[in-house]
Design a protein around this motif. Structure first.
Motif, PDB file in Angstrom:
ATOM      1  N   ASP A  40       0.874  -1.176   0.000  1.00  0.00           N
ATOM      2  CA  ASP A  40       0.000   0.000   0.000  1.00  0.00           C
ATOM      3  C   ASP A  40       0.908   1.221   0.000  1.00  0.00           C
ATOM      4  OD1 ASP A  40      -1.779   2.095   0.498  1.00  0.00           O
ATOM      5  OD2 ASP A  40      -3.077   0.833   1.720  1.00  0.00           O
ATOM      6  N   LYS A  41       0.787   2.041  -1.037  1.00  0.00           N
ATOM      7  CA  LYS A  41       1.710   3.164  -1.206  1.00  0.00           C
ATOM      8  C   LYS A  41       0.967   4.406  -1.662  1.00  0.00           C
ATOM      9  CE  LYS A  41       4.643   2.800  -4.644  1.00  0.00           C
ATOM     10  NZ  LYS A  41       5.830   2.428  -5.417  1.00  0.00           N
ATOM     11  N   GLY A  42       1.114   5.489  -0.908  1.00  0.00           N
ATOM     12  CA  GLY A  42       0.567   6.779  -1.308  1.00  0.00           C
ATOM     13  C   GLY A  42       1.674   7.813  -1.310  1.00  0.00           C
ATOM     14  N   TYR A  43       1.701   8.678  -2.335  1.00  0.00           N
ATOM     15  CA  TYR A  43       2.804   9.626  -2.418  1.00  0.00           C
ATOM     16  C   TYR A  43       2.416  10.880  -3.196  1.00  0.00           C
ATOM     17  CZ  TYR A  43       3.362   6.945  -6.783  1.00  0.00           C
ATOM     18  OH  TYR A  43       3.147   6.287  -7.969  1.00  0.00           O
ATOM     19  N   GLY A  44       2.959  11.996  -2.730  1.00  0.00           N
ATOM     20  CA  GLY A  44       2.834  13.242  -3.466  1.00  0.00           C
ATOM     21  C   GLY A  44       3.672  13.182  -4.719  1.00  0.00           C
ATOM     22  N   ALA A  45       3.072  13.541  -5.847  1.00  0.00           N
ATOM     23  CA  ALA A  45       3.733  13.388  -7.150  1.00  0.00           C
ATOM     24  C   ALA A  45       3.961  14.761  -7.779  1.00  0.00           C
ATOM     25  CB  ALA A  45       2.893  12.509  -8.067  1.00  0.00           C
ATOM     26  N   ASN A  46       4.751  15.575  -7.102  1.00  0.00           N
ATOM     27  CA  ASN A  46       5.002  16.947  -7.549  1.00  0.00           C
ATOM     28  C   ASN A  46       5.571  16.977  -8.967  1.00  0.00           C
ATOM     29  OD1 ASN A  46       6.028  19.559  -8.002  1.00  0.00           O
ATOM     30  ND2 ASN A  46       6.409  19.876  -5.824  1.00  0.00           N
ATOM     31  N   SER A  47       4.751  17.414  -9.919  1.00  0.00           N
ATOM     32  CA  SER A  47       5.156  17.600 -11.322  1.00  0.00           C
ATOM     33  C   SER A  47       5.641  16.308 -11.968  1.00  0.00           C
ATOM     34  CB  SER A  47       6.250  18.672 -11.433  1.00  0.00           C
ATOM     35  OG  SER A  47       5.836  19.884 -10.851  1.00  0.00           O
ATOM     36  N   PHE A  48       5.226  15.151 -11.456  1.00  0.00           N
ATOM     37  CA  PHE A  48       5.733  13.886 -11.981  1.00  0.00           C
ATOM     38  C   PHE A  48       5.498  13.755 -13.484  1.00  0.00           C
ATOM     39  CE2 PHE A  48       6.205  10.637  -8.312  1.00  0.00           C
ATOM     40  CZ  PHE A  48       7.041  11.516  -7.656  1.00  0.00           C
ATOM     41  N   TYR A  49       4.314  14.105 -13.928  1.00  0.00           N
ATOM     42  CA  TYR A  49       3.961  13.879 -15.330  1.00  0.00           C
ATOM     43  C   TYR A  49       3.696  15.164 -16.096  1.00  0.00           C
ATOM     44  CZ  TYR A  49       3.419   9.260 -13.318  1.00  0.00           C
ATOM     45  OH  TYR A  49       3.645   8.087 -12.634  1.00  0.00           O
ATOM     46  N   SER A  50       3.675  16.298 -15.395  1.00  0.00           N
ATOM     47  CA  SER A  50       3.515  17.587 -16.061  1.00  0.00           C
ATOM     48  C   SER A  50       3.817  18.702 -15.071  1.00  0.00           C
ATOM     49  CB  SER A  50       2.087  17.748 -16.594  1.00  0.00           C
ATOM     50  OG  SER A  50       1.886  19.057 -17.087  1.00  0.00           O
ATOM     51  N   PHE A  51       4.665  19.649 -15.489  1.00  0.00           N
ATOM     52  CA  PHE A  51       4.964  20.797 -14.643  1.00  0.00           C
ATOM     53  C   PHE A  51       3.771  21.746 -14.533  1.00  0.00           C
ATOM     54  CE2 PHE A  51       9.259  19.395 -15.302  1.00  0.00           C
ATOM     55  CZ  PHE A  51       9.909  19.763 -14.136  1.00  0.00           C
ATOM     56  N   ALA A  52       2.818  21.601 -15.436  1.00  0.00           N
ATOM     57  CA  ALA A  52       1.632  22.458 -15.379  1.00  0.00           C
ATOM     58  C   ALA A  52       0.769  22.142 -14.162  1.00  0.00           C
ATOM     59  CB  ALA A  52       0.814  22.298 -16.658  1.00  0.00           C
ATOM     60  N   TYR A  53       0.954  20.924 -13.600  1.00  0.00           N
ATOM     61  CA  TYR A  53       0.126  20.497 -12.471  1.00  0.00           C
ATOM     62  C   TYR A  53       1.040  19.932 -11.380  1.00  0.00           C
ATOM     63  CZ  TYR A  53      -3.060  20.726 -16.415  1.00  0.00           C
ATOM     64  OH  TYR A  53      -3.742  21.138 -17.537  1.00  0.00           O
ATOM     65  N   PRO A  54       1.621  20.793 -10.538  1.00  0.00           N
ATOM     66  CA  PRO A  54       2.583  20.324  -9.532  1.00  0.00           C
ATOM     67  C   PRO A  54       1.948  19.614  -8.344  1.00  0.00           C
ATOM     68  CG  PRO A  54       2.244  22.682  -9.329  1.00  0.00           C
ATOM     69  CD  PRO A  54       1.504  22.264 -10.561  1.00  0.00           C
ATOM     70  N   ASN A  55       0.629  19.718  -8.187  1.00  0.00           N
ATOM     71  CA  ASN A  55      -0.021  19.173  -6.999  1.00  0.00           C
ATOM     72  C   ASN A  55      -0.640  17.797  -7.259  1.00  0.00           C
ATOM     73  OD1 ASN A  55      -0.515  19.544  -4.242  1.00  0.00           O
ATOM     74  ND2 ASN A  55      -2.633  20.131  -4.626  1.00  0.00           N
ATOM     75  N   GLN A  56       0.059  16.962  -8.022  1.00  0.00           N
ATOM     76  CA  GLN A  56      -0.442  15.630  -8.331  1.00  0.00           C
ATOM     77  C   GLN A  56      -0.235  14.692  -7.128  1.00  0.00           C
ATOM     78  OE1 GLN A  56       1.286  14.364 -12.226  1.00  0.00           O
ATOM     79  NE2 GLN A  56       1.862  16.510 -12.402  1.00  0.00           N
ATOM     80  N   TYR A  57      -1.017  13.611  -7.125  1.00  0.00           N
ATOM     81  CA  TYR A  57      -0.927  12.628  -6.044  1.00  0.00           C
ATOM     82  C   TYR A  57      -1.267  11.253  -6.610  1.00  0.00           C
ATOM     83  CZ  TYR A  57      -1.667  10.274  -1.568  1.00  0.00           C
ATOM     84  OH  TYR A  57      -1.593   9.412  -0.504  1.00  0.00           O
ATOM     85  N   GLU A  58      -0.680  10.206  -6.003  1.00  0.00           N
ATOM     86  CA  GLU A  58      -0.949   8.860  -6.488  1.00  0.00           C
ATOM     87  C   GLU A  58      -1.068   7.883  -5.313  1.00  0.00           C
ATOM     88  OE1 GLU A  58       0.086   6.396 -10.495  1.00  0.00           O
ATOM     89  OE2 GLU A  58       1.294   8.111  -9.903  1.00  0.00           O
ATOM     90  N   GLN A  59      -2.025   6.970  -5.456  1.00  0.00           N
ATOM     91  CA  GLN A  59      -2.241   5.912  -4.467  1.00  0.00           C
ATOM     92  C   GLN A  59      -2.211   4.569  -5.188  1.00  0.00           C
ATOM     93  OE1 GLN A  59      -3.024   6.183  -0.932  1.00  0.00           O
ATOM     94  NE2 GLN A  59      -2.625   3.979  -1.011  1.00  0.00           N
ATOM     95  N   ASN A  60      -1.304   3.668  -4.758  1.00  0.00           N
ATOM     96  CA  ASN A  60      -1.158   2.346  -5.372  1.00  0.00           C
ATOM     97  C   ASN A  60      -1.397   1.250  -4.339  1.00  0.00           C
ATOM     98  OD1 ASN A  60       1.823   3.428  -7.148  1.00  0.00           O
ATOM     99  ND2 ASN A  60      -0.299   3.765  -7.672  1.00  0.00           N
ATOM    100  N   ARG A  61      -2.048   0.183  -4.790  1.00  0.00           N
ATOM    101  CA  ARG A  61      -2.177  -1.037  -3.978  1.00  0.00           C
ATOM    102  C   ARG A  61      -1.831  -2.234  -4.858  1.00  0.00           C
ATOM    103  NH1 ARG A  61      -6.645   1.928  -2.033  1.00  0.00           N
ATOM    104  NH2 ARG A  61      -6.614   2.243   0.230  1.00  0.00           N
ATOM    105  N   THR A  62      -1.010  -3.122  -4.327  1.00  0.00           N
ATOM    106  CA  THR A  62      -0.584  -4.299  -5.077  1.00  0.00           C
ATOM    107  C   THR A  62      -0.854  -5.555  -4.263  1.00  0.00           C
ATOM    108  OG1 THR A  62       1.218  -3.015  -6.091  1.00  0.00           O
ATOM    109  CG2 THR A  62       1.343  -5.406  -6.269  1.00  0.00           C
ATOM    110  N   PHE A  63      -1.488  -6.529  -4.900  1.00  0.00           N
ATOM    111  CA  PHE A  63      -1.690  -7.857  -4.314  1.00  0.00           C
ATOM    112  C   PHE A  63      -0.973  -8.873  -5.213  1.00  0.00           C
ATOM    113  CE2 PHE A  63      -5.332  -5.287  -3.172  1.00  0.00           C
ATOM    114  CZ  PHE A  63      -5.561  -5.589  -1.832  1.00  0.00           C
TER     115      PHE A  63
END
Length: 675
Positions: free
Chosen positions: A272-295
């Motif tokens: 279970d992983k949640g992380y702030g994704a500052n500009s990960f995929y675009s500098f136009a949107y620095p406030n990105q966020y991602e939540q991943n779950r793996t089984f």
């Protein structure tokens, strides 16, 4: 015979033996190496670089009375007898100043780890300039590669403290495992303890970083049955705004082995992983966020049927959930943004292999089936009926895509005195792309007792990921008509191994066709997925290691890798295919400072090809070379290890992806307890 880990100084050599209760092998109670093997098997890898070898799914007899040969798991999976495997052993892992698998791979020759965050929260791994989508990732020999995108292939539900070793194979393995190992493969092997034990560790450091992990191994008295359980947690406030993360791993591995049943293994993992994704995929949107779950779950079995026949089978399941938020704060989102991106990928797979050892060599037959399915509100084709999204409220999947992959192969190995020849052919089928044939041939020759020469030519192919085919957004244009990419790889090299010295040199040439990448033209504001007509690459690698005996120093190593492709990104901006590492130099030294105190240094100099478009000035900027240095100092006895790490000692400013700054100097300290 149970496999155990020994350093080079503890290796014992014999020329002949018998399987008797009073024999020397049984009295030693340890693994040994056979000094003379007429079958021309290659030396079992105890160092960080080894030639790939053909190995059996179970112990096979050949040319020596009752001989049992235990092979390397990665070579076993890929059916290779030629090439180089880099192996990171448990001692190297324990001494490294890193907290995760991704950072550890930074110091492996020809491996390019491009990170958007820190501590491995999101990293793309490349081998020999191939993209992350072209690298096969295995956990204890089980394929856990993500079909949605290579961005998630390193979402592995195992903490670094639970890893026994990591094996990196360079080159194609498509003839055995189908359309994934285009550029290479990484096999992560979990704890292989020789006795019942428990380990605990606590680490703290800069930016509010804290990590706790615990694992335990329980062995039966007969050593036939073993259970391994691991749990870990990491979190940080982040080195810049919106780079915080919170990560939990849980993993269980059970194994039973006997002469009657063979070896049966069961694995289960959760992340279970949640992380702030500052500009990960675009500098136009620095406030990105991602939540991943793996089984993840897998069951495997291998059995020596007779002295000449061995059988292996495995079945596995992996489910991955992803929620991507372009705006972490939904209340302040742009008017066009109405919902997050949701994805759920399910992979079911099974493989069987049958091996037969004859007087001339070994033949292997295998079938590998894999079903890949995705639910999404972004990727895939429209569904007839919407489906509720797990772990979410008031959100529905409205798209899906399913594809079935089948790989049937035959591989033959011939042992001819000092020469080993292996060749194979595979038939690959998918419901979207129909049939495809690929294969290859490998040669290995013992020039001198300590010097081996090898050559190989192998074909590889890869299907587009679901992201390649279907991802469309305000900044991306998808291409459902993408074709599979293909390559032919020619490789040759030398491997020297004598006493405490290990060295290898290799060169390769790769002809690539229909290579897939995301590109942005100068007159466009959007990225597009495309098949290039052709990209060819030439590369070379050199590595040397020396292990000291009874010295102040313990080990030194040095490696250099070079890569050049016949296309560049001057006319457009390339996300992956053309921004490769042109030069990489790694160096490491491990030495004893005083009695129980030791230091381990790892350094890497990287020079990346290509460049990126500066978001703020709209100007093309070339990547600049940079030098990283990490150090760990530690004190240890049989029960306790106390350590301190300094990463990026010189506080170098650099980026792995265009314009996205990476963490500067940071410090961690921790304590490990072994019971």
């Amino acid at each position: 015979m149970k496999k155990k880990n020994f350093s080079i100084r503890k290796t014992v050599f014999f020329k002949r033996f018998q399987r008797k209760s009073y024999a020397m092998f049984n009295s030693l109670k340890r693994e040994v190496c056979i000094a003379v093997l007429p079958v021309a098997c290659l030396t079992f890898a105890h160092t960080s670089n080894a030639l790939a070898q053909t190995s059996n799914v179970a112990n096979i007899e050949h040319n020596l009375q009752e001989i049992e040969v235990q092979g390397d798991p990665l070579s076993e999976q890929l059916g290779r007898v030629a090439g180089v495997i880099s192996i990171i052993h448990q001692d190297d892992i324990a001494a490294a100043s890193v907290q995760n698998i991704q950072d550890l791979l930074e110091f492996v020759s020809s491996v390019d780890v491009r990170q958007r965050g820190v501590n491995g929260v999101q990293a793309d791994v490349s081998i020999r300039g191939c993209s992350s989508d072209q690298v096969l990732v295995l956990l204890n020999g089980i394929n856990i590669t993500d079909p949605q995108t290579g961005h998630y292939s390193l979402n592995i539900p195992v903490d670094l403290s639970a890893v026994s070793r990591i094996e990196v194979l360079y080159g194609s393995g498509s003839r055995v495992l189908g359309g994934v190992p285009f550029g290479g493969a990484i096999n992560i092997i979990t704890n292989e303890a020789e006795h019942t034990q428990a380990n605990m560790e606590v680490t703290g450091g800069d930016y509010g970083y804290i990590s706790q992990n615990a694992n335990a191994t329980i062995l039966s008295k007969s050593n036939q049955f073993s259970n391994f359980l691991s749990f870990s947690h990491q979190q940080s406030n982040g080195y810049i705004d919106n780079t915080d993360f919170n990560l939990i791993n849980a993993y269980f591995h059970s194994s039973y082995s006997s002469d009657q049943t063979g070896k049966i293994q069961f694995q289960f993992g959760y992340q279970d992983k949640g992380y702030g994704a500052n500009s990960f995929y675009s500098f136009a949107y620095p406030n990105q966020y991602e939540q991943n779950r793996t089984f993840f779950s897998a069951l495997s079995w291998n059995k020596k049927i007779t002295s000449r026949i061995a059988f292996a089978a495995q079945a596995y399941w992996r489910e991955f959930h992803d929620r991507f938020e372009l705006f972490r704060d939904f209340k302040n989102a742009a008017s066009f943004y109405t919902q997050h991106n949701y994805h759920q990928t399910d992979v079911l797979g099974a493989q069987t292999k049958l091996e037969y050892m004859s007087s001339i060599g070994k033949i292997t037959f295998g079938i590998d089936a894999r079903d890949e399915h995705i639910y999404s509100n972004v990727l895939g084709e429209p569904m007839n009926k919407n489906r509720r999204i797990p772990f979410e409220k008031n959100a529905m999947f409205n798209k899906e895509k399913n594809r079935f992959l089948l790989n049937a192969f035959v591989d033959q190995v011939f042992y001819i005195q000092k020469l080993t020849v292996a060749g194979g052919l595979a038939l690959n089928y998918s419901n979207d792309y129909h049939t495809n044939f690929n294969g290859g041939i490998d040669f290995d020759y013992s020039v001198l007792p300590n010097l081996k020469a090898y050559a190989s030519i192998n074909h590889a192919y890869r299907l587009p990921t679901f992201t390649d085919l279907y991802y469309t957004s305000a900044t991306h244009i998808s291409n459902p008509q993408l074709k599979p990419e293909k390559a032919t790889v020619l490789e040759g090299g030398l491997k020297y191994s004598r006493n405490l010295l290990r060295a290898n040199a290799s060169v390769f040439y790769r002809w690539g066709n229909d290579i897939i990448d995301w590109v942005k033209m100068p007159d466009s504001t959007k990225w597009e997925s495309r098949n290039y007509t052709q990209i060819n690459a030439i590369g070379a690698e050199l590595s040397v290691q020396y292990f000291f005996r009874k010295s102040f120093f313990r080990k030194i190593q040095l490696s250099y890798s070079y890569l050049n492709q016949d296309k560049n990104s001057e006319e457009y901006d390339s996300k992956y295919a053309l921004d490769y590492l042109k030069h990489k130099i790694t160096a490491g030294i491990h030495y004893r400072v005083y009695k129980r105190i030791s230091m381990n240094w790892n350094t890497a100099w990287q020079d990346r090809n290509g460049g990126y478009v500066n978001f703020y000035t709209n100007e093309k900027v070339a990547y600049k070379p940079f030098f990283l240095a990490d150090v760990r100092i530690q004190w240890e006895n049989k029960t306790i290890t106390i350590f301190a790490d300094i990463n990026n000692i010189f506080d170098v400013k650099y980026e792995d992806f265009g314009g996205l700054p990476q963490e500067g100097r940071s410090m961690n300290a921790g304590i490990k307890v072994r019971l």
